[in-house]
Design an enzyme around this catalytic site. Structure first.
Site, short mmCIF file in Angstrom:
data_model
loop_
_atom_site.label_atom_id
_atom_site.label_comp_id
_atom_site.label_asym_id
_atom_site.label_seq_id
_atom_site.Cartn_x
_atom_site.Cartn_y
_atom_site.Cartn_z
N CYS B 255 0.83 -1.20 0.00
CA CYS B 255 0.00 0.00 0.00
C CYS B 255 0.87 1.26 0.00
O CYS B 255 0.49 2.28 -0.55
CB CYS B 255 -0.92 0.01 1.22
SG CYS B 255 -2.24 -1.21 1.12
N CYS B 443 13.48 9.85 -8.89
CA CYS B 443 12.23 9.17 -8.53
C CYS B 443 11.95 9.42 -7.06
O CYS B 443 12.54 10.31 -6.45
CB CYS B 443 12.30 7.68 -8.84
SG CYS B 443 13.47 6.79 -7.82
#
Lengths: 105, 489
Positions: B255, B443
């Site tokens: 998650c 990133c």
């Protein structure tokens, strides 16, 4: 027997990312595979990799010529193991769903 | 005077006597009402002895007065009733995981009056949990999740017994913890735990209510139901029957990485509570009868219909745990010879770049200002202006991004072939094999950026001595070294 079988193929649980982010694909599968046998799930897998899957990460979908572990294959809403797995012969109007198992919680 | 006083005394006496008579009548009425109520519940005739009826009445109420009110709205539903409520009160339920699934599941089970609720979790509450882990409060950030959850549950319903297991479930401890419960809920977030929980539940004969969720989707399945000993074909399938091989570790998304919508995981947790209540309150003789074929329910928030039911296989004839050919036993679990971490593997880190292919956020910023300084002097400034590629997905790029960065999600990069012939369409227009302007890749954490750098080099873009590097540590490092206000999400 017609030349192609219209079926619906769906990808869920994140697998849709490998198929242009589209969950549902209506395809016309050739009625017979290259060796002249009626098209079965094994042929469909190859067909999907060759024709529908644009993503290069084939091993996210297929491993060792089979669906990779962690993906459920459903033939008309039943686990494919109830229907003969890759030997199931596709019928017009069939709904084949590939579900990636989720682990979050 | 005497007659007046006599009159007053007589009236007082009459009042006192009438009051005594009234009190006697009230007492008689109260007794009669109690006897009538007791007689009704005992189904004995009105002729039954009053004294005995009163005693029987006292023994008849198995719940406290407050509990009738508290559970009344569910008890008047025919599927629950008083027998169901009493089963709930004597039930012992263990939730493994006190997160997005465990919180709502525990909340409803506590609310429903499950007598003993245990929770296992070794994590502490983080701010990023609060949008979905509904038992935790902002003030409890940093506290053990099980303590935080039980604090809320006690507030909700003081009647149940709550047991905190402040630990990550380990194979060594799992059997001893599970022993004390009737039903297990898998509210965890990784394959190794899911196999351990399923194996232990099967070997101890406990039904298992399992759920999972990610992004917009959820899955629910009741396993080992009915719970039969290994080798008994009539038992329900276990996790290994459905998934004999674990998924490759690289394909497992958490998650934290993939994201999750609160009500999606909440829906799945609430459904776990519901299935648990059904298991507990359904009379035993019904449970032992052959059930409908096992099923999994898929939830998809943006699909129509929202729910879909799929039929699953029954027990696998060669299952490693629940078949007659089982190789996993409580002993192999406890001793560690069934190795869950090895079985499920761990995600391989991306092929690391060499130090010369990486720059820290600080060095990147320094090179940028150098570049700005030299721009005025250079005759051809465009040839050397660097390109910054941000490989996070679109949603994350939309939350925060650096000026002049170009968004090319890593999934787009990985989806393209590595052949250098015919460059992929996602390449920014000012990058071509002939140009030599440096390329930097950034990133979220500094993993995907390395993969992307490798890919760019494989495409042949490193020719002409072009510098291609990733920003080490991604935006997490950027926040630490450059901009403390960079959003941490």
């Amino acid at each position: 027997m017609s030349d192609s079988i219209p079926i619906t193929v769906e990808f869920t649980g994140g697998l849709e990312i490998l198929f242009a982010n589209e969950r549902q694909h209506k395809i016309s599968l050739p009625a017979r595979s290259g060796d002249g046998n009626p098209s079965n799930i094994a042929y469909l897998l190859q067909y999907l990799v060759d024709n529908l899957m644009k993503d290069q990460r084939k091993d996210m979908f297929i491993m060792e010529d089979n669906v990779r572990p962690g993906i459920l294959v459903l033939i008309n809403d039943a686990d494919w193991e109830l229907e003969g797995e890759e030997n199931y012969e596709l019928q017009p109007g069939d709904n084949i769903v590939f579900v990636s198992t989720l682990h979050g919680g | 005077m005497d007659t007046l006083e006599d009159n007053c005394a007589s009236l007082r006496a009459q009042i006192a006597s009438t009051e005594a008579q009234l009190a006697g009548l009230k007492r008689d009425l109260a007794n009669a009402e109690k006897a009538a109520a007791a007689a009704k519940s005992e189904n004995i005739g009105p002729a039954g002895n009053r004294k005995e009826a009163r005693i029987a009445y006292k023994q008849q109420w198995p719940l406290e007065q407050e509990e009738y009110k508290r559970y009344g709205r569910q008890m008047i539903v025919s599927q629950i009733g008083l027998p169901g409520q009493l089963r709930l009160r004597s039930a012992k339920v263990l939730l493994v995981g006190a997160g997005g699934l465990g919180c709502p599941a525990a909340q409803y089970l506590a609310g429903a009056g499950v007598g003993t609720i245990g929770m296992v979790d070794g994590d502490t509450v983080e701010v990023s949990n609060l949008h979905r882990q509904v038992l935790h409060r902002s003030q409890n950030v940093g506290k053990y999740k099980v303590d935080s959850a039980i604090e809320s549950l006690k507030d909700l319903n003081p009647h149940p017994t709550y047991i905190a297991h402040r630990t990550h479930l380990t194979p060594a401890e799992a059997p001893a913890i599970f022993e004390g419960y009737d039903i297990i809920l898998d509210c965890t977030d990784n394959p190794a735990s899911r196999y351990l929980i399923s194996d232990t539940a099967v070997l101890l004969g406990k039904p298992l209510v399992s759920a999972s969720a990610l992004r917009t989707d959820g899955q629910l399945v009741v396993l080992n139901n009915p719970p039969r000993p290994p080798g008994d074909k009539h038992g329900g399938p276990c996790y290994r029957c459905v998934f004999p091989k674990p998924p490759p570790a690289d394909s497992v998304v958490s998650c934290a990485d993939g994201g999750i919508i609160g009500p999606v995981v909440g829906t799945m947790g609430v459904l776990q509570a519901l299935e648990t209540i059904k298991l507990i309150t359904t009379p035993c003789d019904n449970i032992s009868q052959p059930k409908d074929s096992p099923a999994m329910h898929l939830f998809s928030a943006y699909a129509d219909p929202l729910f879909r039911k799929i039929r699953l296989r029954s027990r696998r004839a060669n299952c490693a745990v629940c078949s007659s050919e089982a190789t996993v036993t409580l002993d192999t679990i406890k001793s560690g010879s069934t190795d869950y971490v090895f079985f499920c593997g761990s995600a391989s880190l991306p092929s690391l770049l060499s130090p010369s292919e990486r720059v820290s956020p600080r060095d990147y910023l320094a090179s940028q200002s150098e570049n700005d300084d030299s721009k005025g002097e250079s005759s051809d400034p465009s040839s050397k202006s660097p390109v910054l590629i941000d490989v996070r997905d679109e949603a994350q790029f939309g939350i925060c991004n650096l000026e002049n960065s170009i968004n090319v999600p890593i999934s787009t990069i990985l989806a393209s072939s590595t052949s250098s012939e015919g460059l992929p369409s996602w390449l920014p227009p000012d990058i071509s094999p002939g140009s030599s302007n440096p390329i930097y890749v950034v990133c979220r954490l500094g993993n995907d950026s390395q993969v992307a750098v490798r890919k760019l080099k494989d495409l042949g873009l490193g020719q002409n001595d072009r510098f291609i590097a990733d920003i080490k540590g991604g935006f997490r490092a950027w926040r630490e070294q450059i901009d403390p206000e960079w959003p941490e999400y």
